[in-house]
Design a protein around this motif. Structure first.
Motif, PDB file in Angstrom:
ATOM      1  N   UNK A 161      29.686  -4.264  16.861  1.00 34.51           N
ATOM      2  CA  UNK A 161      28.361  -4.155  17.471  1.00 34.51           C
ATOM      3  C   UNK A 161      27.674  -2.893  16.960  1.00 34.51           C
ATOM      4  N   UNK A 162      26.905  -2.991  15.871  1.00 34.38           N
ATOM      5  CA  UNK A 162      26.288  -1.793  15.293  1.00 34.38           C
ATOM      6  C   UNK A 162      25.272  -1.131  16.206  1.00 34.38           C
ATOM      7  N   UNK A 163      24.590  -1.934  17.018  1.00 34.32           N
ATOM      8  CA  UNK A 163      23.646  -1.351  17.974  1.00 34.32           C
ATOM      9  C   UNK A 163      24.384  -0.419  18.926  1.00 34.32           C
ATOM     10  N   UNK A 164      25.496  -0.888  19.468  1.00 40.97           N
ATOM     11  CA  UNK A 164      26.263  -0.074  20.404  1.00 40.97           C
ATOM     12  C   UNK A 164      26.863   1.154  19.725  1.00 40.97           C
ATOM     13  N   UNK A 165      27.265   1.002  18.463  1.00 43.63           N
ATOM     14  CA  UNK A 165      27.822   2.147  17.744  1.00 43.63           C
ATOM     15  C   UNK A 165      26.770   3.254  17.612  1.00 43.63           C
ATOM     16  N   UNK A 209      21.607  -8.738  15.528  1.00 46.00           N
ATOM     17  CA  UNK A 209      21.209  -7.477  16.174  1.00 46.00           C
ATOM     18  C   UNK A 209      19.845  -6.997  15.697  1.00 46.00           C
ATOM     19  N   UNK A 210      19.236  -6.213  16.532  1.00 47.74           N
ATOM     20  CA  UNK A 210      17.970  -5.584  16.169  1.00 47.74           C
ATOM     21  C   UNK A 210      18.153  -4.725  14.921  1.00 47.74           C
ATOM     22  N   UNK A 234      20.824   0.851   3.041  1.00 44.58           N
ATOM     23  CA  UNK A 234      20.321  -0.462   2.620  1.00 44.58           C
ATOM     24  C   UNK A 234      20.954  -1.641   3.347  1.00 44.58           C
ATOM     25  N   UNK A 235      22.225  -1.561   3.672  1.00 41.91           N
ATOM     26  CA  UNK A 235      22.888  -2.716   4.273  1.00 41.91           C
ATOM     27  C   UNK A 235      22.380  -2.959   5.694  1.00 41.91           C
ATOM     28  N   UNK A 236      22.374  -4.207   6.092  1.00 39.59           N
ATOM     29  CA  UNK A 236      21.864  -4.587   7.411  1.00 39.59           C
ATOM     30  C   UNK A 236      22.600  -3.857   8.524  1.00 39.59           C
ATOM     31  N   UNK A 237      23.872  -3.643   8.334  1.00 40.53           N
ATOM     32  CA  UNK A 237      24.681  -2.960   9.344  1.00 40.53           C
ATOM     33  C   UNK A 237      24.079  -1.595   9.693  1.00 40.53           C
ATOM     34  N   UNK A 243      18.852   1.411  14.610  1.00 40.46           N
ATOM     35  CA  UNK A 243      18.102   0.884  15.760  1.00 40.46           C
ATOM     36  C   UNK A 243      18.761   1.308  17.070  1.00 40.46           C
ATOM     37  N   UNK A 244      20.091   1.291  17.115  1.00 37.05           N
ATOM     38  CA  UNK A 244      20.797   1.731  18.319  1.00 37.05           C
ATOM     39  C   UNK A 244      20.604   3.204  18.594  1.00 37.05           C
ATOM     40  N   UNK A 245      20.611   4.019  17.522  1.00 33.47           N
ATOM     41  CA  UNK A 245      20.388   5.458  17.671  1.00 33.47           C
ATOM     42  C   UNK A 245      18.983   5.735  18.193  1.00 33.47           C
ATOM     43  N   UNK A 246      17.990   5.014  17.658  1.00 32.22           N
ATOM     44  CA  UNK A 246      16.614   5.187  18.107  1.00 32.22           C
ATOM     45  C   UNK A 246      16.443   4.742  19.561  1.00 32.22           C
ATOM     46  N   UNK A 247      17.163   3.711  19.947  1.00 31.37           N
ATOM     47  CA  UNK A 247      17.090   3.247  21.338  1.00 31.37           C
ATOM     48  C   UNK A 247      17.560   4.347  22.288  1.00 31.37           C
ATOM     49  N   UNK A 248      18.658   5.005  21.923  1.00 31.94           N
ATOM     50  CA  UNK A 248      19.173   6.097  22.753  1.00 31.94           C
ATOM     51  C   UNK A 248      18.165   7.239  22.828  1.00 31.94           C
TER      52      UNK A 248
END
Length: 357
Positions: A161-165, A209-210, A234-237, A243-248
């Motif tokens: 889960x890259x968003x959660x990471x 994921x977003x 570059x990679x989607x991951x 995106x997860x970091x920005x959400x936090x």
């Protein structure tokens, strides 16, 4: 003036040299043909494709896979476990083709430990009409991999889960900066995706994921600036980690994220320079996904000396090297990559059984 004997001797020496050269070339050609064109000389088994040496996360996945096969499925042979596909899809395409040519029909199954390697391997399997013939399990998902899963070209994909990471990494750094206690190890989830469950509602947010939209959150007055240093951009991951970091940061309301990386995912020195520039810019904390588990230890020590706390995410450091350098890490946020590799092994063995029916 050269006499006849000398001339004959010189000509004979040239012929001998030519003969030896031709013999050597023929011997090399024979060896290469024997190693590539006669796959039947290899005992059948599965291939484990690594990413890069000292990439801790992917090495843990490979080791978890290998250990699970040996421990739980001793009847399954590992044909090769020392193949490295490199940092990019293009290198994965090229090296996968060499391995397919070398081992041929002896390959009974394949595991790739990350997204660019899996996509490159998939491309080669499709180009050689072996997609769906050789059971194949990958790690992390893209649209192309999910389409291959639907079409039966892949047997499974282990996803994290890259968003959660990204989210947990920044929140851990913020908690530390605010004087709160944090866990030394934060484990984010992984899931196995197959053709049978990929449409389930619970998997949709992790499969699609977003991605970072390009709109960076900028507070009116930043109490904290956190540098997030990934292996690449570059990679989607990595776009989802961002995106997860920005959400936090948005939820915190007072935090600015500087998400940076070297141009290439094998550029160790480039990643070091990114970290050093953030230290110079007096960021509040640095979150680092190290390209190399050993070589990046020294810049963590540099962060410590500059009183910049460090959270490691996605991929770990060599703890012996960390201890030797007397470096300090606030926390490590990542998937349990060893267990994720074991999950991949179990799925590949199931696929081998299914293909033999």
């Amino acid at each position: 003036m050269e006499n006849r004997a000398q001339s004959v001797g010189r000509t004979s020496a040239k012929r001998l040299s030519l003969f030896i050269g031709v013999f050597i070339v023929a011997a090399i050609a024979f060896w290469f043909a024997a190693s590539v064109d006669e796959p039947s000389s290899h005992e059948p088994g599965v291939i484990v494709f690594h990413h890069m040496q000292r990439s801790e996360s992917t090495e843990q996945r490979a080791q978890g896979f290998i250990d699970a096969i040996k421990r739980e499925f001793p009847a399954v042979s590992i044909l090769s476990s020392d193949q490295y596909l490199g940092p990019a899809q293009a290198s994965a395409v090229n090296h996968t083709r060499l391995v397919l040519d070398k081992f041929g029909e002896a390959i009974t199954g394949i595991f790739c430990v990350n997204e660019p390697n899996a996509v490159g391997c998939l491309q080669t399997l499709e180009n050689t009409s072996r997609a769906g013939v050789i059971p194949f399990v990958g790690f992390d998902s893209t649209a192309a991999m999910l389409e291959a899963l639907k079409q039966g070209k892949m047997a499974g994909i282990v996803v994290q889960d890259p968003i959660q990471i990204g989210y947990q990494t920044v929140n851990t750094a913020l908690a530390h900066l605010r004087g709160e206690s944090v866990k030394k190890r934060v484990i984010t989830p992984h899931r196995l995706v197959t053709a049978e469950n990929f449409e389930s509602e619970e998997l949709q947010t992790i499969l699609y994921p977003e991605r970072f939209s390009g709109a960076q959150f900028g507070p009116n007055e930043a109490a904290f600036t956190i540098g997030v240093v990934s292996k690449g951009l570059t990679h989607e991951y990595w776009q989802s980690v961002r995106a997860g970091a920005e959400r936090a940061a948005r939820e915190a309301g007072d935090t600015l994220i500087r998400f940076e990386a070297p141009v290439f995912e094998d550029d160790v020195e480039g990643q070091k320079q990114v970290v050093r520039k953030l230290i110079e810019d007096n960021v509040s904390a640095i979150c680092l996904s190290p390209i190399d588990s050993v070589e990046l230890v020294d810049v963590v020590a540099e962060c410590n000396h500059a009183d910049v706390p460090v959270v490691i995410f996605d991929s770990g450091l060599d703890l012996d090297e960390v201890s030797a350098a007397e470096a300090n890490i606030v926390s490590y946020v990542a998937t349990d990559n060893y267990e994720a590799g074991a999950t991949a092994a179990k799925r590949l063995v199931e696929a081998l059984a299914e293909s033999s029916r």
